[in-house]
Write a protein that holds these residues in place. Structure first.
Motif, PDB file in Angstrom:
ATOM      1  N   PHE A 140       0.808  -1.217   0.000  1.00  0.00           N
ATOM      2  CA  PHE A 140       0.000   0.000   0.000  1.00  0.00           C
ATOM      3  C   PHE A 140       0.842   1.269   0.000  1.00  0.00           C
ATOM      4  N   GLY A 141       2.143   1.137   0.142  1.00  0.00           N
ATOM      5  CA  GLY A 141       3.021   2.294   0.087  1.00  0.00           C
ATOM      6  C   GLY A 141       3.628   2.520  -1.281  1.00  0.00           C
ATOM      7  N   LEU A 142       3.402   1.579  -2.200  1.00  0.00           N
ATOM      8  CA  LEU A 142       3.973   1.705  -3.541  1.00  0.00           C
ATOM      9  C   LEU A 142       3.292   2.814  -4.330  1.00  0.00           C
ATOM     10  N   ALA A 143       4.072   3.510  -5.124  1.00  0.00           N
ATOM     11  CA  ALA A 143       3.528   4.558  -5.989  1.00  0.00           C
ATOM     12  C   ALA A 143       2.644   3.926  -7.063  1.00  0.00           C
ATOM     13  N   ALA A 144       1.767   4.722  -7.612  1.00  0.00           N
ATOM     14  CA  ALA A 144       0.919   4.265  -8.714  1.00  0.00           C
ATOM     15  C   ALA A 144       1.781   3.952  -9.926  1.00  0.00           C
ATOM     16  N   PRO A 145       1.311   3.092 -10.821  1.00  0.00           N
ATOM     17  CA  PRO A 145       2.059   2.852 -12.058  1.00  0.00           C
ATOM     18  C   PRO A 145       2.309   4.171 -12.786  1.00  0.00           C
ATOM     19  N   GLU A 146       3.392   4.242 -13.511  1.00  0.00           N
ATOM     20  CA  GLU A 146       3.776   5.477 -14.188  1.00  0.00           C
ATOM     21  C   GLU A 146       2.632   6.009 -15.053  1.00  0.00           C
ATOM     22  N   GLY A 147       2.391   7.311 -14.909  1.00  0.00           N
ATOM     23  CA  GLY A 147       1.338   7.962 -15.679  1.00  0.00           C
ATOM     24  C   GLY A 147      -0.053   7.767 -15.100  1.00  0.00           C
ATOM     25  N   ARG A 148      -0.155   7.121 -13.972  1.00  0.00           N
ATOM     26  CA  ARG A 148      -1.452   6.842 -13.347  1.00  0.00           C
ATOM     27  C   ARG A 148      -1.529   7.508 -11.986  1.00  0.00           C
ATOM     28  N   SER A 149      -2.724   7.511 -11.437  1.00  0.00           N
ATOM     29  CA  SER A 149      -2.968   8.074 -10.117  1.00  0.00           C
ATOM     30  C   SER A 149      -3.657   7.019  -9.252  1.00  0.00           C
ATOM     31  N   ARG A 150      -3.509   7.115  -7.961  1.00  0.00           N
ATOM     32  CA  ARG A 150      -4.234   6.238  -7.037  1.00  0.00           C
ATOM     33  C   ARG A 150      -5.670   6.736  -6.814  1.00  0.00           C
ATOM     34  N   GLU A 151      -5.955   7.955  -7.249  1.00  0.00           N
ATOM     35  CA  GLU A 151      -7.317   8.485  -7.156  1.00  0.00           C
ATOM     36  C   GLU A 151      -8.123   7.964  -8.344  1.00  0.00           C
ATOM     37  N   SER A 152      -9.409   7.707  -8.132  1.00  0.00           N
ATOM     38  CA  SER A 152     -10.257   7.252  -9.235  1.00  0.00           C
ATOM     39  C   SER A 152     -11.588   7.989  -9.208  1.00  0.00           C
ATOM     40  N   SER A 153     -12.342   7.850 -10.282  1.00  0.00           N
ATOM     41  CA  SER A 153     -13.686   8.427 -10.344  1.00  0.00           C
ATOM     42  C   SER A 153     -14.734   7.393  -9.957  1.00  0.00           C
ATOM     43  N   ILE A 154     -14.307   6.254  -9.438  1.00  0.00           N
ATOM     44  CA  ILE A 154     -15.253   5.208  -9.043  1.00  0.00           C
ATOM     45  C   ILE A 154     -15.970   5.661  -7.771  1.00  0.00           C
ATOM     46  N   ARG A 155     -17.288   5.449  -7.766  1.00  0.00           N
ATOM     47  CA  ARG A 155     -18.120   5.892  -6.647  1.00  0.00           C
ATOM     48  C   ARG A 155     -19.138   4.809  -6.336  1.00  0.00           C
ATOM     49  N   LEU A 156     -19.369   4.574  -5.059  1.00  0.00           N
ATOM     50  CA  LEU A 156     -20.407   3.655  -4.590  1.00  0.00           C
ATOM     51  C   LEU A 156     -21.519   4.514  -4.021  1.00  0.00           C
ATOM     52  N   ASP A 157     -22.703   4.463  -4.643  1.00  0.00           N
ATOM     53  CA  ASP A 157     -23.792   5.346  -4.211  1.00  0.00           C
ATOM     54  C   ASP A 157     -24.526   4.784  -2.992  1.00  0.00           C
ATOM     55  N   ALA A 158     -25.488   5.544  -2.499  1.00  0.00           N
ATOM     56  CA  ALA A 158     -26.218   5.191  -1.277  1.00  0.00           C
ATOM     57  C   ALA A 158     -27.119   3.986  -1.445  1.00  0.00           C
ATOM     58  N   ASP A 159     -27.321   3.536  -2.684  1.00  0.00           N
ATOM     59  CA  ASP A 159     -28.122   2.345  -2.938  1.00  0.00           C
ATOM     60  C   ASP A 159     -27.269   1.119  -3.229  1.00  0.00           C
ATOM     61  N   GLY A 160     -25.944   1.253  -3.124  1.00  0.00           N
ATOM     62  CA  GLY A 160     -25.046   0.125  -3.327  1.00  0.00           C
ATOM     63  C   GLY A 160     -24.649  -0.117  -4.764  1.00  0.00           C
ATOM     64  N   ARG A 161     -24.807   0.883  -5.609  1.00  0.00           N
ATOM     65  CA  ARG A 161     -24.465   0.742  -7.026  1.00  0.00           C
ATOM     66  C   ARG A 161     -23.170   1.496  -7.317  1.00  0.00           C
ATOM     67  N   PHE A 162     -22.283   0.830  -8.066  1.00  0.00           N
ATOM     68  CA  PHE A 162     -21.020   1.459  -8.453  1.00  0.00           C
ATOM     69  C   PHE A 162     -21.199   2.304  -9.715  1.00  0.00           C
ATOM     70  N   TRP A 163     -20.437   3.409  -9.749  1.00  0.00           N
ATOM     71  CA  TRP A 163     -20.414   4.331 -10.895  1.00  0.00           C
ATOM     72  C   TRP A 163     -18.958   4.569 -11.256  1.00  0.00           C
ATOM     73  N   HIS A 164     -18.714   4.804 -12.561  1.00  0.00           N
ATOM     74  CA  HIS A 164     -17.378   5.149 -13.028  1.00  0.00           C
ATOM     75  C   HIS A 164     -17.515   6.237 -14.077  1.00  0.00           C
ATOM     76  N   GLU A 165     -16.814   7.331 -13.852  1.00  0.00           N
ATOM     77  CA  GLU A 165     -16.861   8.488 -14.752  1.00  0.00           C
ATOM     78  C   GLU A 165     -18.293   8.921 -15.042  1.00  0.00           C
ATOM     79  N   GLY A 166     -19.136   8.897 -14.000  1.00  0.00           N
ATOM     80  CA  GLY A 166     -20.515   9.363 -14.108  1.00  0.00           C
ATOM     81  C   GLY A 166     -21.488   8.369 -14.704  1.00  0.00           C
ATOM     82  N   HIS A 167     -21.053   7.174 -15.011  1.00  0.00           N
ATOM     83  CA  HIS A 167     -21.926   6.152 -15.610  1.00  0.00           C
ATOM     84  C   HIS A 167     -22.013   4.939 -14.688  1.00  0.00           C
ATOM     85  N   PRO A 168     -23.190   4.337 -14.579  1.00  0.00           N
ATOM     86  CA  PRO A 168     -23.296   3.147 -13.724  1.00  0.00           C
ATOM     87  C   PRO A 168     -22.481   1.984 -14.280  1.00  0.00           C
TER      88      PRO A 168
END
Length: 167
Positions: free
Chosen positions: A10-38
């Motif tokens: 968990f201390g390793l850097a992200a792969p080159e050109g990438r970030s550890r941050e993502s646009s993945i979101r788990l909503d209040a109904d238990g559904r995953f979203w990525h870049e604004g799309h379910p």
């Protein structure tokens, strides 16, 4: 041995050109979203539910499959109670990651709109975690719901256990 089993994983850097941050979101109904799309692919959505963890250093929610990891956003609770198995002396919760555990009703809170949330995964890395009851799971409590001194409770065997305070 997976890379995730290594103490420095968990201390390793992200792969080159990438970030550890993502646009993945788990909503209040238990559904995953990525870049604004379910996330529509059922297998991927199921896998994402099994990859939920907390980062051991900062406590933020991450998705980790043992080979890589990324931060993601949780709108409400990271786990969801999808089903119940009511047995004579206990109630088992079937969680969104397909694991099962005995319910401890006294850790349950009544939240906004009457939604129930409870504490789960006490022994898991990064635990304990919150789990929100889906509508289906919550309505499945009907056979064991009782009232004790004006408060909601569940009957488990010979005991009536009141649900915790609201949040």
């Amino acid at each position: 041995m997976k890379p995730g089993d290594h103490p420095d994983f968990f201390g390793l850097a992200a792969p080159e050109g990438r970030s550890r941050e993502s646009s993945i979101r788990l909503d209040a109904d238990g559904r995953f979203w990525h870049e604004g799309h379910p996330v529509e692919h059922a297998g991927l959505a199921a896998a994402l539910h099994t990859w939920i963890r907390r980062h051991p250093d900062d406590g933020r929610y991450i998705l980790s499959n043992g080979y890589d990891w990324t931060y993601f956003t949780v709108d409400d609770a990271p786990y969801f109670v999808r089903q119940l198995r009511i047995e004579p002396e206990r109630i088992l919760l079937v969680l969104s990651d397909t694991t099962e555990e005995a319910w401890q009703p006294e850790t349950t809170r009544i939240g906004e709109g009457g939604a129930l949330s409870t504490t789960v995964k006490r022994g898991a890395p990064g635990g304990p975690y919150e789990a929100k009851f889906t509508r289906h799971a919550q309505s499945s409590l009907a056979p064991v719901l009782v009232e004790v001194d004006g408060r909601a409770a569940v009957r488990v065997g010979a005991r009536a256990i009141t649900l915790g305070p609201g949040v």
